[in-house]
Design a protein around this motif. Structure first.
Motif, PDB file in Angstrom:
ATOM      1  N   TRP A 192       0.995  -1.381   0.097  1.00 11.51           N
ATOM      2  CA  TRP A 192      -0.078  -0.167  -0.162  1.00 11.51           C
ATOM      3  C   TRP A 192       1.137   0.983  -0.260  1.00 11.51           C
ATOM      4  O   TRP A 192      -0.042   2.143  -0.559  1.00 11.51           O
ATOM      5  N   THR A 193       1.921   1.345   0.846  1.00 10.72           N
ATOM      6  CA  THR A 193       2.671   2.402   0.530  1.00 10.72           C
ATOM      7  C   THR A 193       3.019   2.433  -0.633  1.00 10.72           C
ATOM      8  O   THR A 193       3.591   3.669  -1.353  1.00 10.72           O
ATOM      9  N   TYR A 194       3.664   2.060  -0.984  1.00 13.47           N
ATOM     10  CA  TYR A 194       3.991   1.748  -2.661  1.00 13.47           C
ATOM     11  C   TYR A 194       2.950   2.768  -3.077  1.00 13.47           C
ATOM     12  O   TYR A 194       3.257   3.576  -4.353  1.00 13.47           O
ATOM     13  N   VAL A 195       1.834   1.584  -3.422  1.00 15.11           N
ATOM     14  CA  VAL A 195       1.188   2.379  -4.408  1.00 15.11           C
ATOM     15  C   VAL A 195       0.679   3.799  -3.661  1.00 15.11           C
ATOM     16  O   VAL A 195       0.474   4.227  -5.028  1.00 15.11           O
ATOM     17  N   TYR A 196       0.784   4.601  -2.682  1.00 17.74           N
ATOM     18  CA  TYR A 196       0.184   5.402  -2.886  1.00 17.74           C
ATOM     19  C   TYR A 196       1.568   5.903  -2.782  1.00 17.74           C
ATOM     20  O   TYR A 196       1.255   7.383  -3.711  1.00 17.74           O
ATOM     21  N   LEU A 197       2.289   6.091  -3.398  1.00 18.19           N
ATOM     22  CA  LEU A 197       3.911   6.857  -3.034  1.00 18.19           C
ATOM     23  C   LEU A 197       4.174   6.436  -4.836  1.00 18.19           C
ATOM     24  O   LEU A 197       3.666   8.243  -5.406  1.00 18.19           O
ATOM     25  N   ILE A 198       3.719   5.969  -5.590  1.00 19.74           N
ATOM     26  CA  ILE A 198       3.307   6.534  -7.026  1.00 19.74           C
ATOM     27  C   ILE A 198       2.569   6.404  -7.428  1.00 19.74           C
ATOM     28  O   ILE A 198       2.179   7.802  -8.025  1.00 19.74           O
ATOM     29  N   ALA A 199       1.013   6.775  -6.563  1.00 20.14           N
ATOM     30  CA  ALA A 199      -0.526   7.584  -6.770  1.00 20.14           C
ATOM     31  C   ALA A 199       0.067   9.066  -6.380  1.00 20.14           C
ATOM     32  O   ALA A 199      -0.112   9.568  -7.763  1.00 20.14           O
ATOM     33  N   ILE A 200       1.105   9.299  -5.705  1.00 24.73           N
ATOM     34  CA  ILE A 200       1.536  10.396  -5.223  1.00 24.73           C
ATOM     35  C   ILE A 200       2.542  11.231  -6.199  1.00 24.73           C
ATOM     36  O   ILE A 200       2.437  12.549  -6.472  1.00 24.73           O
ATOM     37  N   PHE A 201       3.311  10.492  -6.218  1.00 19.47           N
ATOM     38  CA  PHE A 201       4.434  11.356  -7.054  1.00 19.47           C
ATOM     39  C   PHE A 201       4.534  10.851  -7.953  1.00 19.47           C
ATOM     40  O   PHE A 201       5.825  11.267  -8.702  1.00 19.47           O
ATOM     41  N   LEU A 202       3.655  10.474  -8.862  1.00 18.21           N
ATOM     42  CA  LEU A 202       4.187   9.607 -10.445  1.00 18.21           C
ATOM     43  C   LEU A 202       2.783  10.537 -11.122  1.00 18.21           C
ATOM     44  O   LEU A 202       2.530  11.132 -11.864  1.00 18.21           O
ATOM     45  N   ILE A 203       1.843  10.201 -10.088  1.00 21.66           N
ATOM     46  CA  ILE A 203      -0.121  10.304 -11.354  1.00 21.66           C
ATOM     47  C   ILE A 203      -0.338  11.399 -11.013  1.00 21.66           C
ATOM     48  O   ILE A 203      -0.757  12.091 -11.736  1.00 21.66           O
ATOM     49  N   LEU A 204       0.211  11.897  -9.756  1.00 19.25           N
ATOM     50  CA  LEU A 204      -0.663  13.165  -8.796  1.00 19.25           C
ATOM     51  C   LEU A 204       0.077  14.409 -10.627  1.00 19.25           C
ATOM     52  O   LEU A 204      -0.972  15.141 -10.552  1.00 19.25           O
TER      53      LEU A 204
END
Lengths: 123, 290, 267
Positions: free
Chosen positions: C22-34
């Protein structure tokens, strides 16, 4: 089966008495199976060990018997045995009290005899 | 073979919560652990299950310590009022987790009971009402393979129907697999006949401990005119009194003297467990149990 | 391994793996997708560099932080385990084992991320990667120029760093779960403030005054990281920080054990 528990007597004795009463009134006929320890235990929230203790009194008095793997059954002649026992206890259980109460009320021996006559005549 | 509490004392901020308790819980027996709020029941149960530490004394299971010992701790289960399950976890997961740690968990019976109690096992623990939290914890307690099950307030928030279901399930599982249950509850009348043994805790001490028939055999109500009753109960262990008009009732805990005739005006009856408890633990009375 | 220790370790390890996911999912969401969506909306899509973003995610550092935080989670697990008849000792052992396993997982993830993604995307060669801002830069010449040995040594160092972070989290988590809610809040607020003051104090005192009383602290630090006699960068002894981290981890694990044994259920 209807159990009426009061609080003043040990529960295992009450269990024994209630089953005996049911045998006496032939609610549990001779030769038939009576409810299991667990059934009685569950119905009335009584510890199974307590129920068993009550049942064992009846086993000792030869009113019920255990048939291995099946359950407890009323022994043939059990009702007659209950009747005999209650006749034995009739004097202690009823007559003594009756006389004692009559004395308190100043009812004479003759008057009491008359009352008993009347009771037999009307019922 | 027993769980033994020896000289357990608990002090907190200079206050004594438990005062040198000695107790033995035998296997395969249903116990009642009774006491008023604040008597120290939960503290005792928490010490037994090693959730907190006693200031002094020992608790052993079959002569082995219960402090920091997987082998003995795994043989008991405490269903407590405090919820130790994570609120976000689903009940199904909690059952699986319990099964992992205890082994031999009766999953089938848990599912069956959940059905009887109308408990949705897909719900999260935090979403349950007080009553259903109790129900869930009860189900776990009845299905774990432990030898000593402690139930602290097992009917908290349960309605009459659910309580009935619980008592029946308890007898069912106890008959099926006899083990020790220690039940701590305020609804004494409902469980009085279920108990084989009773322990009464009052003012941080054990005031009664023994088989229920033996304890009740020593509990009497002496009723009659005040002077006659007083005369008869002179120097006996009177644990409480009641007055109604000219009639006085003295509650006595202890054997009645054989050499003292009971006056005709006085009636002697036995007390039930609840009445005995209330009189023994009434703070206004100076109660001394033998 | 005893059954209960294995079960408890397995439980903690899978729980941490799930959280890591989950941490990596959030990380990708915040720093890649956003950032991508932001650039898309603001019409600056040509500014968005997928490879650049991926290569600067810093999975290794994030993992260190993750391990420290998850290892500090104590009371919730303790509650569950004591309810299920698991002793404190087993709880501590399982946490250590789970932490070691997670450290290994983290090292592997970081290695794959660094050598399969970061190096090809941002550096031309592994040698350049080591020479540019990687912590191993300081030690790169100690074992000579064998790339395999250097990669291996840097990974061992990384693993030890994770273990130190993990045991530190473990120790602080254990201490924290013994404090009351108010004390815990107090420490959380006052701790960083005092820390910053302390740092300012040192900085203002040691500024320019080499003979200052805080110099010993700097010397100690240099010694611990393997900087003997002011060695040139790249020639520091990597065995020394390894030893430092090993000793530090052991101390932290000991502290954690001490406080872990005092854990109790709060009513």
């Amino acid at each position: 089966m209807q159990f009426n528990f009061n609080s003043t007597e040990p529960i295992y004795l009450q269990v024994a008495e209630q089953i005996e009463e049911a045998i006496f009134t032939q609610t549990f006929a001779e030769g038939t199976q009576i409810p299991s320890t667990t059934e009685i235990s569950k119905e009335f929230h009584i510890n199974p060990a307590t129920v068993l203790k009550g049942m064992n009194i009846l086993v000792d008095n030869q009113l019920i018997e255990k048939r291995r793997g099946v359950g407890m059954f009323v022994i043939a002649g059990a009702q007659a045995r209950v009747v005999a026992k209650r006749r034995d206890q009739f004097y202690d259980d009823y007559v003594k009290k009756l006389v004692s109460e009559a004395r308190k009320l100043h009812i004479t021996k003759e008057e009491l005899a008359q009352l008993i006559e009347r009771g037999f005549a009307t019922q | 073979m027993s769980l033994q509490v020896k000289a357990v004392t608990q002090q907190f901020h200079g206050q004594t919560i438990l005062d040198k308790l000695d107790l033995t819980f035998e296997p395969h027996t249903i116990y009642g652990l009774l006491g008023r709020n604040g008597a120290g029941k939960s503290t005792l149960l928490n010490i037994i299950s090693n959730r907190i530490f006693a200031s002094d004394g020992t608790v052993t299971l079959d002569d082995e310590t219960l402090v920091d010992n997987d082998a003995t701790l795994g043989r008991l289960y405490l269903m407590s009022e405090v919820n130790l399950y994570n609120e976000r976890t689903k009940l199904n997961k909690l059952l699986t987790t319990t099964a992992q740690f205890y082994g031999d968990f009766d999953q089938a019976y848990a599912v069956k009971l959940a059905g009887q109690f109308d408990l949705d096992l897909n719900a999260r623990f935090g979403k349950l009402s007080t009553g259903y939290r109790t129900i869930f914890k009860l189900i776990v307690a009845l299905c774990v393979p432990a030898d000593y099950i402690f139930l602290d307030e097992p009917v908290l928030g349960l309605d009459a129907n659910h309580r009935e279901l619980f008592y029946q399930a308890l007898i069912d599982t106890y008959t099926e697999r006899p083990r020790t249950f220690v039940i701590s509850t305020h609804l004494i009348e409902e469980i009085a006949n279920l108990l084989e043994n009773v322990v009464i805790l009052d003012q941080h001490k054990i005031v009664v401990s023994g088989g229920v028939p033996d304890v009740l055999a020593k509990a009497y109500t002496i009723t009659g005119p005040e002077t006659d009753v007083q005369q008869y109960t002179e120097s006996l262990n009177v644990i409480g009194t009641d007055h109604l008009g000219g009639i006085t009732a003295h509650y006595v805990y202890g054997d009645l003297p054989d050499d003292r005739p009971i006056p005709d005006t006085v009636q002697v009856e036995h007390l039930d467990l609840q009445k005995l408890f209330v009189n023994l633990t009434n703070a206004t009375e100076v109660a001394h149990a033998n | 391994m005893p059954t209960k220790l294995r079960t408890t370790t397995h439980y903690l390890f899978t729980e941490q793996l799930r959280l890591l996911g989950w941490t990596y999912v959030y990380l990708i969401a915040i720093f890649l997708i956003l950032p991508f969506i932001f650039d898309l909306i603001s019409g600056n899509l040509k500014d968005f560099s997928l490879t650049g973003s991926i290569a600067t995610l810093g999975l290794g550092a994030v993992f260190g932080l993750f391990l420290m935080i998850t290892m500090s989670l104590t009371y919730d697990h303790f509650k569950l385990f004591i309810q299920n008849g698991i002793s404190r000792k087993t709880f501590w052992r399982a946490r250590i084992l789970s932490m070691l396993a997670m450290g290994l997982v983290g090292t592997i993830i970081t290695a794959i991320y660094d050598y399969a993604i970061v190096v090809p995307l941002r550096f031309d060669s592994i040698a350049k990667f080591f020479n540019n801002g990687n912590f191993y830069t300081l030690y790169i010449h100690y074992f000579g120029n064998n790339l395999a040995i250097n990669i291996f040594a840097s990974l061992i160092m990384l693993l030890l760093a994770y273990i130190l972070l993990g045991t530190t989290g473990l120790a602080f988590g254990s201490i924290f779960s013994l404090l009351s809610k108010t004390t815990r809040r107090l420490v959380l607020i006052l701790g960083p403030i005092l820390g910053i003051f302390f740092l300012f104090f040192i900085a203002s005192n040691s500024n320019g005054h080499s003979s200052d009383s805080f110099i010993w602290l700097l010397d100690l630090f240099k010694f611990l990281v393997g900087d003997f006699n002011n060695a040139a960068a790249g020639h520091l002894n990597p065995l020394m920080p390894m030893l430092t981290m090993l000793v530090g981890s052991s101390i932290m694990a000991g502290i954690a054990y001490f406080f872990n044994q005092k854990l109790k259920v709060k009513s």
